[in-house]
Design a protein around this motif. Structure first.
Motif, PDB file in Angstrom:
ATOM      1  N   ALA A   1     -11.579 -16.228   1.079  1.00 31.12           N
ATOM      2  CA  ALA A   1     -10.154 -15.918   1.133  1.00 31.12           C
ATOM      3  C   ALA A   1      -9.925 -15.352   0.022  1.00 31.12           C
ATOM      4  CB  ALA A   1      -9.551 -17.331   1.379  1.00 31.12           C
ATOM      5  N   ALA A   2      -9.796 -13.674   0.055  1.00 31.71           N
ATOM      6  CA  ALA A   2      -9.502 -13.083  -0.972  1.00 31.71           C
ATOM      7  C   ALA A   2      -7.947 -13.003  -1.535  1.00 31.71           C
ATOM      8  CB  ALA A   2      -9.729 -11.533  -0.609  1.00 31.71           C
ATOM      9  N   ARG A   3      -7.203 -13.480  -0.594  1.00 35.10           N
ATOM     10  CA  ARG A   3      -5.726 -13.603  -0.846  1.00 35.10           C
ATOM     11  C   ARG A   3      -5.357 -14.713   0.001  1.00 35.10           C
ATOM     12  NH1 ARG A   3      -0.444 -12.328   0.439  1.00 35.10           N
ATOM     13  NH2 ARG A   3      -1.184 -11.625   2.638  1.00 35.10           N
ATOM     14  N   LEU A   4      -4.353 -15.797  -0.713  1.00 38.66           N
ATOM     15  CA  LEU A   4      -4.023 -16.815   0.125  1.00 38.66           C
ATOM     16  C   LEU A   4      -2.415 -16.375   0.221  1.00 38.66           C
ATOM     17  CD1 LEU A   4      -5.647 -19.756  -2.117  1.00 38.66           C
ATOM     18  CD2 LEU A   4      -6.328 -18.668  -0.243  1.00 38.66           C
ATOM     19  N   GLY A   5      -2.121 -16.969   1.585  1.00 39.52           N
ATOM     20  CA  GLY A   5      -0.560 -16.509   1.738  1.00 39.52           C
ATOM     21  C   GLY A   5      -0.425 -16.076   3.269  1.00 39.52           C
ATOM     22  N   MET A   6       0.693 -15.852   3.793  1.00 40.41           N
ATOM     23  CA  MET A   6       0.776 -15.279   5.079  1.00 40.41           C
ATOM     24  C   MET A   6       1.119 -13.737   5.198  1.00 40.41           C
ATOM     25  SD  MET A   6       0.429 -17.677   7.156  1.00 40.41           S
ATOM     26  CE  MET A   6       0.804 -16.883   8.566  1.00 40.41           C
ATOM     27  N   PRO A   7       0.421 -12.995   5.736  1.00 45.01           N
ATOM     28  CA  PRO A   7      -1.011 -13.356   6.296  1.00 45.01           C
ATOM     29  C   PRO A   7      -1.938 -13.602   5.090  1.00 45.01           C
ATOM     30  CG  PRO A   7      -0.828 -11.171   6.740  1.00 45.01           C
ATOM     31  CD  PRO A   7       0.443 -11.485   5.959  1.00 45.01           C
ATOM     32  N   PRO A   8      -3.149 -14.467   5.292  1.00 46.49           N
ATOM     33  CA  PRO A   8      -4.255 -14.621   4.480  1.00 46.49           C
ATOM     34  C   PRO A   8      -5.137 -13.207   4.660  1.00 46.49           C
ATOM     35  CG  PRO A   8      -4.531 -15.903   6.209  1.00 46.49           C
ATOM     36  CD  PRO A   8      -3.238 -15.374   6.591  1.00 46.49           C
ATOM     37  N   GLU A   9      -5.823 -12.868   3.626  1.00 47.79           N
ATOM     38  CA  GLU A   9      -6.864 -11.783   3.404  1.00 47.79           C
ATOM     39  C   GLU A   9      -7.921 -12.641   3.506  1.00 47.79           C
ATOM     40  OE1 GLU A   9      -8.116  -8.116   1.077  1.00 47.79           O
ATOM     41  OE2 GLU A   9      -6.063  -8.785   0.673  1.00 47.79           O
ATOM     42  N   MET A  10      -8.968 -12.400   4.376  1.00 49.11           N
ATOM     43  CA  MET A  10     -10.374 -12.932   4.569  1.00 49.11           C
ATOM     44  C   MET A  10     -11.298 -11.771   4.755  1.00 49.11           C
ATOM     45  SD  MET A  10      -9.377 -16.372   4.606  1.00 49.11           S
ATOM     46  CE  MET A  10     -11.048 -17.175   5.624  1.00 49.11           C
ATOM     47  N   MET A  11     -12.250 -11.964   4.118  1.00 50.82           N
ATOM     48  CA  MET A  11     -13.399 -10.889   4.097  1.00 50.82           C
ATOM     49  C   MET A  11     -14.862 -11.711   4.097  1.00 50.82           C
ATOM     50  SD  MET A  11     -13.039  -8.928   0.556  1.00 50.82           S
ATOM     51  CE  MET A  11     -11.256  -8.598   1.177  1.00 50.82           C
ATOM     52  N   VAL A  12     -15.857 -11.073   4.651  1.00 52.90           N
ATOM     53  CA  VAL A  12     -17.203 -11.555   4.609  1.00 52.90           C
ATOM     54  C   VAL A  12     -17.821 -10.918   3.202  1.00 52.90           C
ATOM     55  CG1 VAL A  12     -19.450 -11.765   5.494  1.00 52.90           C
ATOM     56  CG2 VAL A  12     -17.628 -12.082   6.773  1.00 52.90           C
TER      57      VAL A  12
ATOM     58  N   ALA B   1      -0.948 -26.061  -3.368  1.00 50.62           N
ATOM     59  CA  ALA B   1      -0.578 -25.326  -4.691  1.00 50.62           C
ATOM     60  C   ALA B   1      -1.714 -25.364  -5.576  1.00 50.62           C
ATOM     61  CB  ALA B   1       0.560 -26.258  -5.493  1.00 50.62           C
ATOM     62  N   THR B   2      -2.653 -26.244  -5.593  1.00 52.78           N
ATOM     63  CA  THR B   2      -3.819 -26.257  -6.484  1.00 52.78           C
ATOM     64  C   THR B   2      -5.012 -25.335  -6.064  1.00 52.78           C
ATOM     65  OG1 THR B   2      -4.858 -28.029  -5.249  1.00 52.78           O
ATOM     66  CG2 THR B   2      -3.625 -28.674  -7.147  1.00 52.78           C
ATOM     67  N   ALA B   3      -4.843 -24.594  -4.911  1.00 53.95           N
ATOM     68  CA  ALA B   3      -6.053 -23.565  -4.601  1.00 53.95           C
ATOM     69  C   ALA B   3      -5.503 -22.295  -5.155  1.00 53.95           C
ATOM     70  CB  ALA B   3      -6.056 -23.626  -2.990  1.00 53.95           C
ATOM     71  N   THR B   4      -6.534 -21.463  -5.495  1.00 55.00           N
ATOM     72  CA  THR B   4      -6.187 -20.141  -6.042  1.00 55.00           C
ATOM     73  C   THR B   4      -7.398 -19.255  -5.234  1.00 55.00           C
ATOM     74  OG1 THR B   4      -7.551 -20.505  -7.932  1.00 55.00           O
ATOM     75  CG2 THR B   4      -5.057 -20.761  -8.003  1.00 55.00           C
ATOM     76  N   SER B   5      -6.856 -18.095  -5.236  1.00 52.49           N
ATOM     77  CA  SER B   5      -8.192 -17.030  -4.688  1.00 52.49           C
ATOM     78  C   SER B   5      -8.586 -16.213  -5.820  1.00 52.49           C
ATOM     79  CB  SER B   5      -7.469 -16.198  -3.719  1.00 52.49           C
ATOM     80  OG  SER B   5      -6.456 -15.453  -4.182  1.00 52.49           O
ATOM     81  N   PRO B   6      -9.792 -15.764  -5.380  1.00 54.82           N
ATOM     82  CA  PRO B   6     -10.799 -15.824  -4.158  1.00 54.82           C
ATOM     83  C   PRO B   6     -11.355 -17.300  -4.236  1.00 54.82           C
ATOM     84  CG  PRO B   6     -11.782 -14.859  -6.020  1.00 54.82           C
ATOM     85  CD  PRO B   6     -10.711 -15.015  -6.460  1.00 54.82           C
ATOM     86  N   LEU B   7     -11.455 -17.627  -2.829  1.00 56.48           N
ATOM     87  CA  LEU B   7     -12.188 -18.831  -2.865  1.00 56.48           C
ATOM     88  C   LEU B   7     -12.698 -19.038  -1.103  1.00 56.48           C
ATOM     89  CD1 LEU B   7     -11.714 -21.932  -3.654  1.00 56.48           C
ATOM     90  CD2 LEU B   7      -9.830 -22.124  -2.095  1.00 56.48           C
ATOM     91  N   VAL B   8     -13.872 -19.734  -1.399  1.00 52.84           N
ATOM     92  CA  VAL B   8     -14.596 -19.846  -0.039  1.00 52.84           C
ATOM     93  C   VAL B   8     -14.029 -21.267   0.449  1.00 52.84           C
ATOM     94  CG1 VAL B   8     -16.726 -20.487   0.966  1.00 52.84           C
ATOM     95  CG2 VAL B   8     -16.660 -18.899  -1.054  1.00 52.84           C
ATOM     96  N   LEU B   9     -13.710 -21.384   2.042  1.00 51.91           N
ATOM     97  CA  LEU B   9     -12.937 -22.441   2.313  1.00 51.91           C
ATOM     98  C   LEU B   9     -13.895 -23.513   3.021  1.00 51.91           C
ATOM     99  CD1 LEU B   9      -9.898 -20.549   4.169  1.00 51.91           C
ATOM    100  CD2 LEU B   9     -10.024 -21.296   1.894  1.00 51.91           C
TER     101      LEU B   9
ATOM    102  N   PHE C   1     -19.585 -15.335  11.434  1.00 50.25           N
ATOM    103  CA  PHE C   1     -18.658 -14.739  10.497  1.00 50.25           C
ATOM    104  C   PHE C   1     -17.830 -13.367  11.276  1.00 50.25           C
ATOM    105  CE2 PHE C   1     -21.949 -16.111   7.290  1.00 50.25           C
ATOM    106  CZ  PHE C   1     -21.057 -16.726   6.616  1.00 50.25           C
ATOM    107  N   ASP C   2     -18.374 -13.124  12.342  1.00 52.21           N
ATOM    108  CA  ASP C   2     -17.782 -11.893  13.329  1.00 52.21           C
ATOM    109  C   ASP C   2     -16.689 -12.256  13.897  1.00 52.21           C
ATOM    110  OD1 ASP C   2     -20.078 -10.174  12.534  1.00 52.21           O
ATOM    111  OD2 ASP C   2     -21.216 -10.748  14.110  1.00 52.21           O
ATOM    112  N   ASN C   3     -16.309 -13.628  14.186  1.00 53.43           N
ATOM    113  CA  ASN C   3     -14.998 -13.850  15.021  1.00 53.43           C
ATOM    114  C   ASN C   3     -14.588 -15.080  14.437  1.00 53.43           C
ATOM    115  OD1 ASN C   3     -16.942 -15.902  15.770  1.00 53.43           O
ATOM    116  ND2 ASN C   3     -16.491 -15.608  18.231  1.00 53.43           N
ATOM    117  N   PHE C   4     -14.513 -15.254  13.224  1.00 56.36           N
ATOM    118  CA  PHE C   4     -14.159 -16.376  12.380  1.00 56.36           C
ATOM    119  C   PHE C   4     -12.378 -16.642  12.936  1.00 56.36           C
ATOM    120  CE2 PHE C   4     -13.512 -13.275   9.036  1.00 56.36           C
ATOM    121  CZ  PHE C   4     -12.204 -13.595   8.719  1.00 56.36           C
ATOM    122  N   GLU C   5     -11.736 -15.415  12.916  1.00 57.21           N
ATOM    123  CA  GLU C   5     -10.270 -15.572  13.056  1.00 57.21           C
ATOM    124  C   GLU C   5     -10.290 -16.256  14.495  1.00 57.21           C
ATOM    125  OE1 GLU C   5      -7.788 -15.182  11.121  1.00 57.21           O
ATOM    126  OE2 GLU C   5      -8.130 -14.151   9.699  1.00 57.21           O
TER     127      GLU C   5
END
Length: 327
Positions: free
Chosen positions: A6-17, A52-60, A300-304
């Protein structure tokens, strides 16, 4: 190795492999080759920026399963489930990656009767179910309990755990498909809310007395209904809020019948309590009482697609992200 970040947390989140270096083992830790990690409500809340305690970048993800590659405690090749507690996937990188280094205390050896997929869905839901039922709800053998959302990953963990501990369970589901699925899993007492009214049905099945306990992974309007469904001096343990963060209930009913509303949060467990719960979950799983149900798996290809399935509230069981490309 590959990791879903999770490169950016929020709406919408930014996720990348991303490609990341292999983690390095430290004393009292094990290197685990991950098979699968869960896509669960917590990981969804984290990626949407609601923790609130979570910060990016983060593996979920805070629970999953894999095999030991290096450890001073476990033999290489040992199949283990990982309990992430209140840290992994929240304040530390979690399990949606191909290899992880985790503290030995977070690991439980999987019984031969469970697959790695089933093991991935075991830790958080079943620790939550066990502690909500025993530590907070103080279930006594023979009591009658009401569990909505019974075909969800946590709901089914509550059903299985309560049954294993001697309760009579009334399962609640929202539609006919889920009712059929619940019965296919062996649940004998099921209330389908698309076909009947909750309170009237509960009272007819309890000789007009109501249930001793209710465990609520749904929240919202359901919580108020569960309070009404209690017998005198009964209690609801509120665990989740996928159905909403606000509820209404009759204060007169609460006071006159000395009913109780209790909260439960797995992330407040002490280390000693978590250790005890993991031991009990492992024991009950080995005895054949606990077996998670898997709704669907993603890569990883269809996680969304997995997160969309989670948001639909149509899943009947756990959602998994398969991270081992050799599986």
């Amino acid at each position: 190795m590959k990791a879903l970040v999770a490169a950016r947390l929020g709406m919408p989140p930014e996720m990348m492999v991303q490609d990341r270096p292999m983690p390095r083992i430290q004393p009292n830790q094990s290197l685990v080759r991950m098979h699968a990690a869960t896509i669960n409500p917590l990981s969804s809340y984290v990626r949407q920026g609601e923790i609130a305690t979570a910060t990016s970048p983060l593996v979920l993800s805070n629970d999953g399963a894999g095999t030991i590659e290096q450890s001073s405690r476990f033999t290489p090749g040992t199949r283990v489930a990982i309990y992430g507690g209140g840290e992994l996937g929240i304040t530390e990188d979690g399990l949606q990656q191909q290899w992880v280094v985790v503290d030995d205390k977070r690991l439980i050896v999987l019984p031969a009767t469970l697959s790695l997929d089933e093991g991935a869905a075991l830790p958080i839901n079943y620790v939550t179910a066990h502690q909500a039922i025993t530590r907070v709800g103080k279930l006594k053998r023979g009591q009658t309990v009401l569990i909505p959302g019974a075909t969800g990953a946590l709901g089914y963990a509550l059903v299985q755990t309560a049954t294993a501990l001697g309760a009579t369970v009334i399962a609640v589901v929202s539609n006919a498909n889920k009712a059929a699925h619940a019965r296919s899993l062996g649940l004998s007492s099921v209330i389908d809310l698309s076909q009947c009214e909750l309170i009237e049905t509960v009272m007819s099945r309890t000789d007009g007395q109501g249930v001793d306990l209710a465990f609520d992974p749904v929240g919202g309007a359901m919580l108020g209904l569960l309070v009404r469904a209690l017998r005198q001096r009964g209690a609801v343990v509120s665990i989740g809020f996928a159905g909403g963060g606000r509820a209404e209930f009759d204060v007169i009913d609460l006071v006159v019948h000395e009913k109780r509303i209790l909260g439960y949060d797995a992330h407040l467990e002490s280390e000693a309590d978590a250790d005890h719960a993991l031991t009990e979950v492992q024991r009950l799983a080995e005895a054949g009482y606990l077996r998670p149900v898997i709704d669907s798996t993603y890569t990883f290809d269809n996680f969304e697609d997995g997160y969309r399935r989670l948001a639909s509230r149509q899943a009947m069981g756990a959602l998994l992200l398969r991270v081992d490309t050799k599986s």
